[in-house]
Design a protein around this motif. Structure first.
Motif, PDB file in Angstrom:
ATOM      1  N   VAL A  75      76.490  50.266  80.906  1.00 60.11           N
ATOM      2  CA  VAL A  75      77.937  49.831  81.466  1.00 60.11           C
ATOM      3  C   VAL A  75      79.006  50.824  81.069  1.00 60.11           C
ATOM      4  O   VAL A  75      79.067  51.289  79.859  1.00 60.11           O
ATOM      5  CB  VAL A  75      78.315  48.442  81.095  1.00 60.11           C
ATOM      6  CG1 VAL A  75      79.624  48.170  81.307  1.00 60.11           C
ATOM      7  CG2 VAL A  75      77.291  47.374  81.525  1.00 60.11           C
ATOM      8  N   ARG A  87      76.942  51.964  85.294  1.00 60.23           N
ATOM      9  CA  ARG A  87      77.613  50.868  86.300  1.00 60.23           C
ATOM     10  C   ARG A  87      78.854  50.279  85.512  1.00 60.23           C
ATOM     11  O   ARG A  87      79.181  50.021  84.303  1.00 60.23           O
ATOM     12  CB  ARG A  87      76.662  49.596  86.320  1.00 60.23           C
ATOM     13  CG  ARG A  87      75.209  49.930  86.672  1.00 60.23           C
ATOM     14  CD  ARG A  87      75.239  50.167  87.973  1.00 60.23           C
ATOM     15  NE  ARG A  87      73.870  50.508  88.498  1.00 60.23           N
ATOM     16  CZ  ARG A  87      73.292  51.630  88.747  1.00 60.23           C
ATOM     17  NH1 ARG A  87      74.020  52.792  88.424  1.00 60.23           N
ATOM     18  NH2 ARG A  87      72.100  51.705  89.141  1.00 60.23           N
ATOM     19  N   HIS A  91      80.679  45.410  87.622  1.00 61.18           N
ATOM     20  CA  HIS A  91      79.370  45.267  88.030  1.00 61.18           C
ATOM     21  C   HIS A  91      78.294  45.229  86.991  1.00 61.18           C
ATOM     22  O   HIS A  91      77.268  45.591  87.109  1.00 61.18           O
ATOM     23  CB  HIS A  91      78.926  46.374  89.092  1.00 61.18           C
ATOM     24  CG  HIS A  91      79.904  46.630  90.069  1.00 61.18           C
ATOM     25  ND1 HIS A  91      79.884  45.786  91.146  1.00 61.18           N
ATOM     26  CD2 HIS A  91      80.939  47.511  90.440  1.00 61.18           C
ATOM     27  CE1 HIS A  91      80.907  45.999  92.224  1.00 61.18           C
ATOM     28  NE2 HIS A  91      81.757  47.128  91.579  1.00 61.18           N
ATOM     29  N   ARG A  92      78.578  44.646  85.877  1.00 53.22           N
ATOM     30  CA  ARG A  92      77.862  44.825  84.735  1.00 53.22           C
ATOM     31  C   ARG A  92      76.577  44.008  84.443  1.00 53.22           C
ATOM     32  O   ARG A  92      75.848  44.333  83.999  1.00 53.22           O
ATOM     33  CB  ARG A  92      78.785  44.507  83.353  1.00 53.22           C
ATOM     34  CG  ARG A  92      79.207  43.299  83.292  1.00 53.22           C
ATOM     35  CD  ARG A  92      80.106  43.164  81.980  1.00 53.22           C
ATOM     36  NE  ARG A  92      80.955  41.651  81.877  1.00 53.22           N
ATOM     37  CZ  ARG A  92      81.699  41.122  82.425  1.00 53.22           C
ATOM     38  NH1 ARG A  92      82.334  41.968  83.422  1.00 53.22           N
ATOM     39  NH2 ARG A  92      82.241  39.987  82.287  1.00 53.22           N
ATOM     40  N   GLU A  93      76.543  42.982  85.514  1.00 57.12           N
ATOM     41  CA  GLU A  93      75.307  42.239  85.907  1.00 57.12           C
ATOM     42  C   GLU A  93      74.328  43.100  86.179  1.00 57.12           C
ATOM     43  O   GLU A  93      73.003  42.875  86.185  1.00 57.12           O
ATOM     44  CB  GLU A  93      75.799  41.001  86.761  1.00 57.12           C
ATOM     45  CG  GLU A  93      75.833  41.239  88.324  1.00 57.12           C
ATOM     46  CD  GLU A  93      77.116  41.939  88.561  1.00 57.12           C
ATOM     47  OE1 GLU A  93      78.143  41.966  87.374  1.00 57.12           O
ATOM     48  OE2 GLU A  93      77.363  42.224  89.560  1.00 57.12           O
ATOM     49  N   GLU A  94      74.631  44.360  87.010  1.00 58.30           N
ATOM     50  CA  GLU A  94      73.545  45.113  87.307  1.00 58.30           C
ATOM     51  C   GLU A  94      73.085  46.202  86.395  1.00 58.30           C
ATOM     52  O   GLU A  94      72.020  46.955  86.449  1.00 58.30           O
ATOM     53  CB  GLU A  94      74.093  46.323  88.426  1.00 58.30           C
ATOM     54  CG  GLU A  94      74.600  45.433  89.714  1.00 58.30           C
ATOM     55  CD  GLU A  94      75.309  46.143  90.891  1.00 58.30           C
ATOM     56  OE1 GLU A  94      75.157  47.510  90.551  1.00 58.30           O
ATOM     57  OE2 GLU A  94      75.943  45.760  91.582  1.00 58.30           O
ATOM     58  N   GLY A  95      73.675  46.232  85.241  1.00 52.11           N
ATOM     59  CA  GLY A  95      73.335  47.148  83.972  1.00 52.11           C
ATOM     60  C   GLY A  95      72.675  46.518  82.961  1.00 52.11           C
ATOM     61  O   GLY A  95      72.217  45.402  82.960  1.00 52.11           O
ATOM     62  N   TRP A  96      72.544  47.001  81.697  1.00 54.35           N
ATOM     63  CA  TRP A  96      72.111  46.326  80.593  1.00 54.35           C
ATOM     64  C   TRP A  96      73.306  46.675  79.365  1.00 54.35           C
ATOM     65  O   TRP A  96      73.911  47.475  79.270  1.00 54.35           O
ATOM     66  CB  TRP A  96      70.733  46.858  80.165  1.00 54.35           C
ATOM     67  CG  TRP A  96      70.494  48.173  79.652  1.00 54.35           C
ATOM     68  CD1 TRP A  96      70.749  48.715  78.291  1.00 54.35           C
ATOM     69  CD2 TRP A  96      70.432  49.503  80.268  1.00 54.35           C
ATOM     70  NE1 TRP A  96      70.650  49.957  78.324  1.00 54.35           N
ATOM     71  CE2 TRP A  96      70.596  50.609  79.558  1.00 54.35           C
ATOM     72  CE3 TRP A  96      70.186  49.581  81.760  1.00 54.35           C
ATOM     73  CZ2 TRP A  96      70.352  51.819  79.985  1.00 54.35           C
ATOM     74  CZ3 TRP A  96      69.999  51.025  82.199  1.00 54.35           C
ATOM     75  CH2 TRP A  96      70.191  52.065  81.269  1.00 54.35           C
ATOM     76  N   ASP A 267      70.870  59.570  93.741  1.00 51.21           N
ATOM     77  CA  ASP A 267      71.703  58.381  93.465  1.00 51.21           C
ATOM     78  C   ASP A 267      73.104  58.596  92.858  1.00 51.21           C
ATOM     79  O   ASP A 267      73.268  57.727  92.102  1.00 51.21           O
ATOM     80  CB  ASP A 267      70.749  57.494  92.819  1.00 51.21           C
ATOM     81  CG  ASP A 267      69.671  56.848  93.856  1.00 51.21           C
ATOM     82  OD1 ASP A 267      69.980  57.197  94.890  1.00 51.21           O
ATOM     83  OD2 ASP A 267      68.657  56.276  93.263  1.00 51.21           O
TER      84      ASP A 267
END
Ligand code: V47
Ligand code: SF4
Length: 388
Positions: A75, A87, A91-96, A267
């Motif tokens: 994040v 991320r 959008h931190r739910e997509e990261g760790w 990406d």
């Protein structure tokens, strides 16, 4: 066998001949000469000179260490155009995001193993502040005092210190007291504002990056320096970057290693920018060796270049291949490197170096030699759990 002096003598271009003579006389080359090497130097000419310098400095020795990486989070409050890994906080739910306990568990996984370094680097998470990382460092050192902690890019330091309202010196002293041993070289990218504004406008600038490393050096710590090449920069931007680092090194002598990092284009917001060819990559390493005359070591980071190209760099000035890495480095695999699972056993790394007839030497972070594998049999290493 033709020697380097004969190669320089046979060069018809008068500029390249003059530069070659300076290099053989161990004289420093200047900005314009650095740019000229990129523009006019053939791969074979640059390679011959860089390999000569490398062998004068280190013979055939090729260093590596036994290390592992921890990436606390991906994040990040910043949005560098080349970064495929981060991320945004929104959008931190997509990261760790790892807790201190989770990171300590990673350290504990290596209990009893002859690992000498942990490399900690990640995104800039707004909630992971100076106190959080000071506690992490203290706990790692309490668990394993002899493990060298090489941690955080200047980008992470800059954010942590500003948020804690501390000067660079105050913040750095605090982290050193908590257990920080040295600094990795990330976050440098390209210093010149003309390019920096386009690829990573919102993070620490060149002067901020250099001040952080200078302060660390003044406090007795060593560090590395990187350069992200092969995207929208011109050759002179690379030389400008190297010049600033070379000047700081003249002052402090605190840098160990220069690490050119090849831009990978998968990406990210710069996916339309083509990647450089292998020939350009090797030229980059060679010119780095020739320009960075006061940097003792030149590293090719194998997870980014791939194993075979890393082997090739050992003939273009490189004398260090980083380490066994292990575990969790995702920054290159996510940006398209062919190395999707960047771990090598010691036996594999030694074999990689021996395949190209170089002398593998295990080092610690500060380049104290731990073991020379010149006469070690690979087959024996492969069956010994110590090396796997
Ligand atoms: O600063 C990010 C780079 C760096 C991409 O000091 C990319 O020993 C290419 O600095 N393509 C972080 N590069 C990694 C780093 C490092 C690595 C290994 C050893 C050491 C050391 C330092 O990674 C960032 C940035 O320049 N990076 N994205 C990309 N798409
Ligand atoms: Fe954040 Fe580093 Fe990625 Fe930039 S390169 S977005 S600072 S993680």
């Amino acid at each position: 066998m033709i020697n380097v002096q004969q190669i320089v003598n046979a060069t018809t271009d008068s500029d390249l001949k003059r530069i070659g003579e300076k290099i053989i006389a161990r004289e420093r080359i200047n900005f314009d000469e650095g740019v000229m090497l990129f523009e006019k130097g053939s791969l074979s000419y640059l390679g011959a000179l860089a390999n000569w310098v490398r062998e004068q400095m280190h013979g055939s020795k090729t260093y590596f260490n036994r290390n592992f990486h921890i990436e606390p989070t991906n994040v990040c409050v910043f949005s560098c155009a080349f970064c495929a890994y981060s991320r945004l906080y929104a959008h931190r739910e997509e990261g760790w995001e790892l807790s201190i306990e989770q990171m300590l568990d990673k350290v504990k996984k290596y209990d009893g193993k002859p690992i000498t370094e942990v490399h900690i680097v990640g995104g800039v998470h707004p909630k992971m502040n100076l106190d959080f990382f000071a506690e992490l460092l203290q706990k790692i050192k309490a668990h394993r005092p002899d493990l060298h902690v090489k941690a955080f890019t200047a980008v992470e330091f800059d954010y942590m210190f500003r948020k804690a309202k501390l000067t660079v010196e105050e913040g750095m002293k605090k982290l050193k007291a908590a257990g920080l041993d040295s600094l990795p070289g990330g976050g440098a990218e390209i210093f010149h504002p003309e390019i920096r504004q386009q690829i990573c406008a919102d993070k620490v600038d060149a002067d901020g990056w250099l001040l952080i490393h200078k302060t660390a050096h003044q406090l007795g710590m060593h560090s590395n320096a990187t350069l992200l090449y092969g995207h929208i920069e011109k050759y002179w931007h690379r030389i400008d970057h190297m010049e600033r680092l070379r000047n700081l090194q003249d002052e402090t002598h605190g840098f160990n290693t220069f690490i050119p990092l090849k831009f990978r284009n998968k990406d990210n917001d710069m996916s339309h920018v083509p990647e450089t060819s292998v020939v350009e990559d090797m030229k980059m390493y060679a010119v780095s060796r020739l320009y960075m005359d006061n940097f003792p070591h030149l590293k090719a980071y194998w997870p980014m270049l791939g194993r075979q190209n890393s082997q090739l760099t050992l003939s273009f000035g490189v004398n260090d291949l980083d380490g066994t890495i292990d575990d969790s480095t995702k920054i290159y695999s996510m940006a398209g490197s062919e190395e999707q699972s960047p771990t090598l056993s010691t036996a594999q790394l030694v074999s990689l170096i021996k395949q190209v007839r170089r002398e593998p030497v295990e080092r610690d972070t500060l380049y104290n030699e731990i073991k020379n594998y010149k006469d070690t049999d690979i087959a024996e290493m492969e069956v010994n759990p110590l090396y796997n």
